[in-house]
Design a protein around this motif. Structure first.
Motif, PDB file in Angstrom:
ATOM      1  N   ASN A 113     -11.792  -4.142   7.752  1.00  0.00           N
ATOM      2  CA  ASN A 113     -10.449  -3.577   7.582  1.00  0.00           C
ATOM      3  C   ASN A 113      -9.428  -4.561   7.037  1.00  0.00           C
ATOM      4  O   ASN A 113      -8.248  -4.438   7.309  1.00  0.00           O
ATOM      5  CB  ASN A 113      -9.942  -2.976   8.900  1.00  0.00           C
ATOM      6  CG  ASN A 113     -10.882  -1.915   9.418  1.00  0.00           C
ATOM      7  OD1 ASN A 113     -11.411  -1.125   8.640  1.00  0.00           O
ATOM      8  ND2 ASN A 113     -11.108  -1.895  10.710  1.00  0.00           N
ATOM      9  N   ILE A 114      -9.862  -5.570   6.298  1.00  0.00           N
ATOM     10  CA  ILE A 114      -8.933  -6.506   5.670  1.00  0.00           C
ATOM     11  C   ILE A 114      -8.894  -6.186   4.179  1.00  0.00           C
ATOM     12  O   ILE A 114      -9.926  -6.107   3.530  1.00  0.00           O
ATOM     13  CB  ILE A 114      -9.388  -7.966   5.869  1.00  0.00           C
ATOM     14  CG1 ILE A 114      -9.471  -8.316   7.342  1.00  0.00           C
ATOM     15  CG2 ILE A 114      -8.454  -8.917   5.141  1.00  0.00           C
ATOM     16  CD1 ILE A 114     -10.084  -9.672   7.617  1.00  0.00           C
ATOM     17  N   VAL A 115      -7.692  -5.987   3.651  1.00  0.00           N
ATOM     18  CA  VAL A 115      -7.506  -5.751   2.220  1.00  0.00           C
ATOM     19  C   VAL A 115      -6.288  -6.555   1.793  1.00  0.00           C
ATOM     20  O   VAL A 115      -5.266  -6.559   2.481  1.00  0.00           O
ATOM     21  CB  VAL A 115      -7.290  -4.251   1.909  1.00  0.00           C
ATOM     22  CG1 VAL A 115      -7.060  -4.024   0.430  1.00  0.00           C
ATOM     23  CG2 VAL A 115      -8.480  -3.434   2.379  1.00  0.00           C
ATOM     24  N   SER A 116      -6.377  -7.243   0.659  1.00  0.00           N
ATOM     25  CA  SER A 116      -5.253  -8.046   0.194  1.00  0.00           C
ATOM     26  C   SER A 116      -4.049  -7.151  -0.114  1.00  0.00           C
ATOM     27  O   SER A 116      -4.192  -5.976  -0.446  1.00  0.00           O
ATOM     28  CB  SER A 116      -5.648  -8.840  -1.050  1.00  0.00           C
ATOM     29  OG  SER A 116      -5.835  -7.963  -2.140  1.00  0.00           O
ATOM     30  N   THR A 117      -2.878  -7.728  -0.017  1.00  0.00           N
ATOM     31  CA  THR A 117      -1.640  -6.988  -0.267  1.00  0.00           C
ATOM     32  C   THR A 117      -1.607  -6.447  -1.688  1.00  0.00           C
ATOM     33  O   THR A 117      -1.228  -5.296  -1.910  1.00  0.00           O
ATOM     34  CB  THR A 117      -0.415  -7.886  -0.013  1.00  0.00           C
ATOM     35  OG1 THR A 117      -0.469  -8.338   1.341  1.00  0.00           O
ATOM     36  CG2 THR A 117       0.876  -7.143  -0.245  1.00  0.00           C
ATOM     37  N   VAL A 118      -2.011  -7.254  -2.650  1.00  0.00           N
ATOM     38  CA  VAL A 118      -1.969  -6.804  -4.047  1.00  0.00           C
ATOM     39  C   VAL A 118      -2.882  -5.594  -4.260  1.00  0.00           C
ATOM     40  O   VAL A 118      -2.513  -4.650  -4.965  1.00  0.00           O
ATOM     41  CB  VAL A 118      -2.290  -7.953  -5.033  1.00  0.00           C
ATOM     42  CG1 VAL A 118      -3.747  -8.381  -4.945  1.00  0.00           C
ATOM     43  CG2 VAL A 118      -1.941  -7.563  -6.461  1.00  0.00           C
ATOM     44  N   CYS A 119      -4.042  -5.584  -3.627  1.00  0.00           N
ATOM     45  CA  CYS A 119      -4.954  -4.436  -3.756  1.00  0.00           C
ATOM     46  C   CYS A 119      -4.369  -3.201  -3.085  1.00  0.00           C
ATOM     47  O   CYS A 119      -4.488  -2.094  -3.610  1.00  0.00           O
ATOM     48  CB  CYS A 119      -6.318  -4.761  -3.175  1.00  0.00           C
ATOM     49  SG  CYS A 119      -7.245  -5.924  -4.164  1.00  0.00           S
ATOM     50  N   LYS A 120      -3.736  -3.383  -1.929  1.00  0.00           N
ATOM     51  CA  LYS A 120      -3.100  -2.250  -1.256  1.00  0.00           C
ATOM     52  C   LYS A 120      -2.034  -1.615  -2.145  1.00  0.00           C
ATOM     53  O   LYS A 120      -1.961  -0.397  -2.277  1.00  0.00           O
ATOM     54  CB  LYS A 120      -2.454  -2.691   0.061  1.00  0.00           C
ATOM     55  CG  LYS A 120      -3.408  -2.963   1.176  1.00  0.00           C
ATOM     56  CD  LYS A 120      -2.649  -3.402   2.423  1.00  0.00           C
ATOM     57  CE  LYS A 120      -3.577  -3.834   3.519  1.00  0.00           C
ATOM     58  NZ  LYS A 120      -2.860  -4.346   4.691  1.00  0.00           N
ATOM     59  N   ILE A 121      -1.205  -2.456  -2.767  1.00  0.00           N
ATOM     60  CA  ILE A 121      -0.118  -1.953  -3.618  1.00  0.00           C
ATOM     61  C   ILE A 121      -0.682  -1.262  -4.855  1.00  0.00           C
ATOM     62  O   ILE A 121      -0.255  -0.154  -5.200  1.00  0.00           O
ATOM     63  CB  ILE A 121       0.839  -3.094  -3.997  1.00  0.00           C
ATOM     64  CG1 ILE A 121       1.592  -3.583  -2.755  1.00  0.00           C
ATOM     65  CG2 ILE A 121       1.816  -2.644  -5.083  1.00  0.00           C
ATOM     66  CD1 ILE A 121       2.367  -4.870  -2.962  1.00  0.00           C
ATOM     67  N   LEU A 122      -1.638  -1.897  -5.515  1.00  0.00           N
ATOM     68  CA  LEU A 122      -2.233  -1.291  -6.715  1.00  0.00           C
ATOM     69  C   LEU A 122      -2.921   0.031  -6.387  1.00  0.00           C
ATOM     70  O   LEU A 122      -2.712   1.040  -7.063  1.00  0.00           O
ATOM     71  CB  LEU A 122      -3.223  -2.261  -7.372  1.00  0.00           C
ATOM     72  CG  LEU A 122      -2.622  -3.454  -8.088  1.00  0.00           C
ATOM     73  CD1 LEU A 122      -3.706  -4.465  -8.440  1.00  0.00           C
ATOM     74  CD2 LEU A 122      -1.870  -3.014  -9.332  1.00  0.00           C
ATOM     75  N   ASP A 123      -3.735   0.037  -5.344  1.00  0.00           N
ATOM     76  CA  ASP A 123      -4.485   1.239  -4.975  1.00  0.00           C
ATOM     77  C   ASP A 123      -3.562   2.378  -4.542  1.00  0.00           C
ATOM     78  O   ASP A 123      -3.770   3.526  -4.917  1.00  0.00           O
ATOM     79  CB  ASP A 123      -5.498   0.934  -3.876  1.00  0.00           C
ATOM     80  CG  ASP A 123      -6.618   0.004  -4.342  1.00  0.00           C
ATOM     81  OD1 ASP A 123      -6.784  -0.167  -5.561  1.00  0.00           O
ATOM     82  OD2 ASP A 123      -7.312  -0.557  -3.474  1.00  0.00           O
ATOM     83  N   SER A 124      -2.549   2.057  -3.762  1.00  0.00           N
ATOM     84  CA  SER A 124      -1.654   3.115  -3.274  1.00  0.00           C
ATOM     85  C   SER A 124      -0.814   3.723  -4.393  1.00  0.00           C
ATOM     86  O   SER A 124      -0.340   4.841  -4.275  1.00  0.00           O
ATOM     87  CB  SER A 124      -0.745   2.590  -2.162  1.00  0.00           C
ATOM     88  OG  SER A 124       0.160   1.634  -2.678  1.00  0.00           O
ATOM     89  N   ASN A 125      -0.681   2.993  -5.499  1.00  0.00           N
ATOM     90  CA  ASN A 125       0.076   3.504  -6.638  1.00  0.00           C
ATOM     91  C   ASN A 125      -0.821   4.087  -7.719  1.00  0.00           C
ATOM     92  O   ASN A 125      -0.350   4.424  -8.802  1.00  0.00           O
ATOM     93  CB  ASN A 125       0.977   2.410  -7.209  1.00  0.00           C
ATOM     94  CG  ASN A 125       2.197   2.202  -6.358  1.00  0.00           C
ATOM     95  OD1 ASN A 125       3.103   3.025  -6.356  1.00  0.00           O
ATOM     96  ND2 ASN A 125       2.221   1.117  -5.604  1.00  0.00           N
ATOM     97  N   GLY A 126      -2.122   4.202  -7.446  1.00  0.00           N
ATOM     98  CA  GLY A 126      -3.016   4.905  -8.344  1.00  0.00           C
ATOM     99  C   GLY A 126      -3.832   4.061  -9.293  1.00  0.00           C
ATOM    100  O   GLY A 126      -4.622   4.593 -10.067  1.00  0.00           O
TER     101      GLY A 126
END
Length: 103
Positions: A71-84
């Motif tokens: 359950n660890i995901v980098s912040t940049v990946c979270k932002i990119l993924d959540s924005n599509g």
């Protein structure tokens, strides 16, 4: 031939990617992200960036390959993924992401 097949063919020569996602999974992500700000944009992660792919991020180190990142995901990946945005694969890097090489 789709773009992933072309990428895999080119990768045989360049060895830039250590992991490339299946075209079907990328297409599914695209369909699910229509309407989001970065829908249709693709990106590739360096091997030392932790994401939510099935490929375990190990910073290209045998020492770290045995560590489980639950359950660890980098912040940049979270932002990119959540924005599509859609990750297409993991790119090669030096061990621990340090230094460079021309070999």
């Amino acid at each position: 031939t789709n773009y992933i097949d072309i990428l895999k063919l080119k990768n045989e020569k360049t060895n830039a990617f250590i992991y490339i996602r299946r075209a079907e999974d990328i297409t599914e992500d695209y369909i699910n992200n229509i309407g989001k700000p970065l829908a249709g944009f693709i990106y590739a992660n360096k091997a030392n960036i932790i994401d939510n792919s099935e490929y375990v991020s190990d910073a290209c180190s045998k020492l770290l390959s045995k560590i489980k990142q639950n359950n660890i995901v980098s912040t940049v990946c979270k932002i990119l993924d959540s924005n599509g945005a859609i990750m297409i694969g993991k790119t090669n890097c030096d061990e621990l992401g340090c230094g460079s090489t021309t070999s």
